[in-house]
Design an enzyme around this catalytic site. Structure first.
Site, mmCIF file in Angstrom:
data_model
loop_
_atom_site.group_PDB
_atom_site.id
_atom_site.type_symbol
_atom_site.label_atom_id
_atom_site.label_comp_id
_atom_site.label_asym_id
_atom_site.label_seq_id
_atom_site.Cartn_x
_atom_site.Cartn_y
_atom_site.Cartn_z
ATOM 1 N N GLY A 15 -46.486 48.291 -27.857
ATOM 2 C CA GLY A 15 -46.582 48.300 -29.638
ATOM 3 C C GLY A 15 -46.603 46.746 -29.217
ATOM 4 N N GLY A 17 -47.117 45.319 -32.430
ATOM 5 C CA GLY A 17 -45.802 44.819 -34.277
ATOM 6 C C GLY A 17 -45.392 43.394 -33.747
ATOM 7 C CG PHE A 18 -43.223 41.123 -36.776
ATOM 8 C CD1 PHE A 18 -44.668 39.926 -37.268
ATOM 9 C CD2 PHE A 18 -43.467 42.216 -37.644
ATOM 10 C CE1 PHE A 18 -45.089 40.121 -38.498
ATOM 11 C CE2 PHE A 18 -44.613 42.140 -38.659
ATOM 12 C CZ PHE A 18 -45.001 41.269 -39.147
ATOM 13 N N GLY A 19 -42.689 42.415 -32.256
ATOM 14 C CA GLY A 19 -41.966 42.048 -30.261
ATOM 15 C C GLY A 19 -43.337 41.444 -29.735
ATOM 16 C CB VAL A 83 -45.364 55.775 -25.363
ATOM 17 C CG1 VAL A 83 -44.784 55.686 -24.222
ATOM 18 C CG2 VAL A 83 -46.687 54.456 -25.340
ATOM 19 C CD GLU A 175 -40.345 42.868 -51.294
ATOM 20 O OE1 GLU A 175 -40.196 42.274 -50.512
ATOM 21 O OE2 GLU A 175 -41.247 44.025 -50.104
ATOM 22 C CG ASP A 304 -37.636 47.332 -36.114
ATOM 23 O OD1 ASP A 304 -36.974 45.953 -36.554
ATOM 24 O OD2 ASP A 304 -38.372 47.274 -37.582
ATOM 25 C CB ALA A 320 -40.958 40.463 -39.208
HETATM 26 C C1 LIG Z 1 -42.574 48.169 -45.948
HETATM 27 C C2 LIG Z 1 -41.322 47.415 -44.842
HETATM 28 C C3 LIG Z 1 -41.185 45.814 -44.981
HETATM 29 C C4 LIG Z 1 -40.337 45.132 -44.883
HETATM 30 N N1 LIG Z 1 -40.193 43.835 -45.049
HETATM 31 C C5 LIG Z 1 -39.601 43.406 -44.735
HETATM 32 C C6 LIG Z 1 -39.596 41.628 -44.784
HETATM 33 O O1 LIG Z 1 -40.635 41.295 -46.270
HETATM 34 N N2 LIG Z 1 -39.108 40.589 -43.619
HETATM 35 C C7 LIG Z 1 -38.763 41.323 -42.745
HETATM 36 O O2 LIG Z 1 -38.186 40.243 -41.975
HETATM 37 N N3 LIG Z 1 -39.186 42.429 -41.891
HETATM 38 C C8 LIG Z 1 -39.163 43.023 -42.770
HETATM 39 N N4 LIG Z 1 -39.698 44.413 -42.407
HETATM 40 C C9 LIG Z 1 -38.739 44.550 -41.167
HETATM 41 C C10 LIG Z 1 -40.170 44.579 -39.934
HETATM 42 O O3 LIG Z 1 -41.664 44.600 -40.706
HETATM 43 C C11 LIG Z 1 -40.179 44.876 -38.636
HETATM 44 O O4 LIG Z 1 -38.150 44.898 -38.813
HETATM 45 C C12 LIG Z 1 -40.240 44.458 -37.587
HETATM 46 O O5 LIG Z 1 -42.151 45.140 -37.951
HETATM 47 C C13 LIG Z 1 -40.260 44.900 -36.177
HETATM 48 O O6 LIG Z 1 -41.242 44.933 -35.660
HETATM 49 P P1 LIG Z 1 -40.855 45.546 -33.470
HETATM 50 O O7 LIG Z 1 -42.216 45.197 -33.058
HETATM 51 O O8 LIG Z 1 -39.566 46.105 -33.321
HETATM 52 O O9 LIG Z 1 -41.778 46.716 -34.468
HETATM 53 P P2 LIG Z 1 -43.163 46.860 -35.676
HETATM 54 O O10 LIG Z 1 -43.420 45.556 -35.652
HETATM 55 O O11 LIG Z 1 -43.267 47.893 -36.066
HETATM 56 O O12 LIG Z 1 -44.242 47.285 -34.366
HETATM 57 C C14 LIG Z 1 -44.288 48.552 -33.057
HETATM 58 C C15 LIG Z 1 -45.615 49.275 -33.243
HETATM 59 O O13 LIG Z 1 -45.821 49.986 -31.795
HETATM 60 C C16 LIG Z 1 -46.592 50.395 -32.492
HETATM 61 N N5 LIG Z 1 -45.950 52.021 -31.968
HETATM 62 C C17 LIG Z 1 -44.664 52.791 -32.400
HETATM 63 N N6 LIG Z 1 -44.499 53.962 -31.467
HETATM 64 C C18 LIG Z 1 -45.710 54.279 -30.821
HETATM 65 C C19 LIG Z 1 -46.140 54.968 -30.095
HETATM 66 N N7 LIG Z 1 -45.665 55.922 -29.273
HETATM 67 N N8 LIG Z 1 -47.050 54.405 -28.721
HETATM 68 C C20 LIG Z 1 -47.686 53.340 -28.958
HETATM 69 N N9 LIG Z 1 -47.125 52.164 -29.886
HETATM 70 C C21 LIG Z 1 -46.828 53.040 -30.325
HETATM 71 C C22 LIG Z 1 -46.988 50.687 -33.507
HETATM 72 O O14 LIG Z 1 -48.065 51.276 -34.289
HETATM 73 C C23 LIG Z 1 -46.108 49.362 -34.113
HETATM 74 O O15 LIG Z 1 -47.535 48.513 -33.740
HETATM 75 C C24 LIG Z 1 -40.150 45.786 -43.321
HETATM 76 C C25 LIG Z 1 -40.335 47.092 -42.975
HETATM 77 C C26 LIG Z 1 -41.148 47.782 -43.500
HETATM 78 C C27 LIG Z 1 -41.984 48.999 -43.073
#
Ligand SMILES: Cc1cc2nc3c(=O)[nH]c(=O)nc-3n(C[C@H](O)[C@H](O)[C@H](O)COP(=O)(O)OP(=O)(O)OC[C@H]3O[C@@H](n4cnc5c(N)ncnc54)[C@H](O)[C@@H]3O)c2cc1C
Length: 422
Positions: A15, A17-19, A83, A175, A304, A320
């Site tokens: 992943g 994403g942010f983490g 994955v 929003e 998350d 995030a």
């Molecule tokens: C619409 C919306 C608005 C939001 N607004 C806010 C905000 O204003 N402020 C804030 O702080 N937070 C906000 N959040 C929450 C924030 O985006 C999440 O808490 C944050 O993205 C979590 O980070 P993460 O790294 O855990 O996962 P994510 O950032 O979701 O990254 C997960 C990554 O894993 C990848 N992935 C998933 N499954 C698989 C797989 N099977 N195989 C390969 N890759 C995979 C995805 O493609 C993604 O790139 C919002 C979320 C959403 C949906």
């Protein structure tokens, strides 16, 4: 496959994403070989997805190719792949196309997805907002509803086409509601001849007693008043009991609508299943104080997807900054372990909660300091520009916002894909 003697430890990050992205970036220069795997080729700034769904921003304004972010990081390879599962015994990640990726340290950061609380059959009529595809699909449905209403002669059907229901009064629901009412009352107002877009009904449904439940009561009340002033109907204590093509049912009452947007809940990615452990009610994986899986120090779970204890029996929120802090911690922790030392436990620092309500209005809870109105809106905008990745995206988002602010217009009113409404 154990690493050959003298080989560098293999860190696999699932992943970007942010983490996950921060974990990989903060290991830049470390004597490890990193592979970051994502099913998308871009990192997505989810907090601004609602602006793609409501035609202010383009998808490319809030997404950056993962390869370009990491292009200068020599110890990091990027792999596009989904994955499928994890074989912890053999320390292997299995992708859905059969590829096998061995690891010494695994960082699971695959985020969350929408949860329909046992009503998955509602998804086709009530899409959630998580990916770019979701956002462009919601944009398509909203814009198409106005187009269909323009030529609909039946008053009841026209009313349903001009009714938009958002289920869930958290930040995303608030929003979306604010952005749709502004779209209807400002950007579209003069563009139709047979309907008055400004007469659109936008309903925000919240099952709990108040919207923005993660904010203090007073800020929830401010947000509700602002939405109502803008023309949104806010219904609290009203859970949706059925979502269909014809509308939303709230017990005995039915709101006729062709556009339902689901913002009511999330559940973790299926990482618990991949890892062969029990997830909590939201599917999250419980971790130790150092964010590793109990009994398996080779596996970190963050963002998350992880259930991380915080204070007063609460868990670290799914936002995030929390995911970024966990990613940074994991990178530090791997470096510490490589020196043969034991890392200190993870400590979450809560920086605050932000939600924007519409043009010139937002609420921010920094703990002792609370902001509302225009100042909060400016602070919200500055924070989002600051946290966006890439100069191009920052510039484009600022330009789009300035244009929308000065002209009341939305520059990305594109209906893409099918022209059928579900
Ligand atoms: C619409 C919306 C608005 C939001 N607004 C806010 C905000 O204003 N402020 C804030 O702080 N937070 C906000 N959040 C929450 C924030 O985006 C999440 O808490 C944050 O993205 C979590 O980070 P993460 O790294 O855990 O996962 P994510 O950032 O979701 O990254 C997960 C990554 O894993 C990848 N992935 C998933 N499954 C698989 C797989 N099977 N195989 C390969 N890759 C995979 C995805 O493609 C993604 O790139 C919002 C979320 C959403 C949906």
């Amino acid at each position: 496959m154990p690493p050959s003697p003298g080989a560098r430890p293999r860190v696999v990050v699932l992943g970007a994403g942010f983490g996950g992205l921060i974990a990989a970036k903060d290991l830049s220069g470390a004597p490890v070989d990193i592979t970051i795997i994502d099913r998308q080729n871009y990192h997505l700034f989810q907090p601004l997805l609602y602006q793609v769904a409501t035609a202010t921003l383009s998808p490319a304004d809030i997404a950056v190719p993962i390869r370009s972010i990491l292009r200068d990081q020599e110890n990091c390879a990027v792999l596009l792949g989904s994955v499928d599962t994890i074989e912890r015994g053999e320390r292997l990640v299995l992708l859905d196309d059969g590829r096998r990726v061995p690891y010494d340290h695994l960082v699971v950061a695959t985020g969350a997805r929408h949860a329909y609380f046992g009503h998955d059959d509602w998804e086709p009529v009530a899409p959630g907002l998580k990916t770019i595809d979701d956002a462009t699909e919601i944009r398509r449905r909203i814009l198409l509803a106005f187009e269909r209403a323009e030529t609909e002669s039946d008053a009841e059907k026209r009313r349903a086409l001009l009714t938009f229901v958002i289920v869930g009064g958290g930040p995303t629901g608030v929003e979306m509601a604010g952005a749709i009412i502004e779209l209807a009352k400002k950007a579209l107002a003069a563009d139709f001849h047979h309907i008055d877009p400004a007469s659109a009904r936008v309903v925000l449904l919240e099952a709990g007693p108040r919207i923005l439940p993660s904010f203090p009561d007073a800020l929830s009340a401010v947000a509700q008043r602002s939405l109502v002033r803008m023309g949104v109907e806010v219904l609290t204590g009203r859970p949706a009991t059925l979502c269909t093509r014809a509308g939303v049912e709230l017990g005995d009452e039915r709101i006729g609508t062709r556009t339902i947007i689901w913002a009511a809940g999330v559940e973790a990615s299926p990482a618990a299943v991949w890892l062969g452990v029990a997830g909590d009610r939201a599917g999250r994986v419980a971790v130790e104080a150092d964010l590793t899986l109990p009994g398996d120090p080779h596996v970190f779970v963050i963002g998350d997807t992880a259930a991380v204890s915080w204070k007063d029996g609460m868990f670290v929120p799914g936002i995030a900054p929390a995911a970024k802090q966990m990613g940074a911690y994991v990178a530090r922790s791997i470096r510490t372990r490589m020196k043969g030392e034991t890392p200190a436990p993870f400590r979450y620092r809560h920086q605050g909660n932000l939600a924007t309500i519409g043009r010139k209005s937002a609420v921010i809870d920094f703990g002792r300091v609370r902001l509302t109105g225009f100042i909060a809106w400016l602070t919200w905008g500055a924070a989002h520009i600051f946290f966006l990745i890439g100069f191009r995206n920052r510039l484009m988002v600022m330009l789009h916002w300035m244009w929308a602010y000065l002209s009341f217009q939305r520059g990305v009113r594109l209906i893409t894909g099918s022209t059928d409404l579900p």
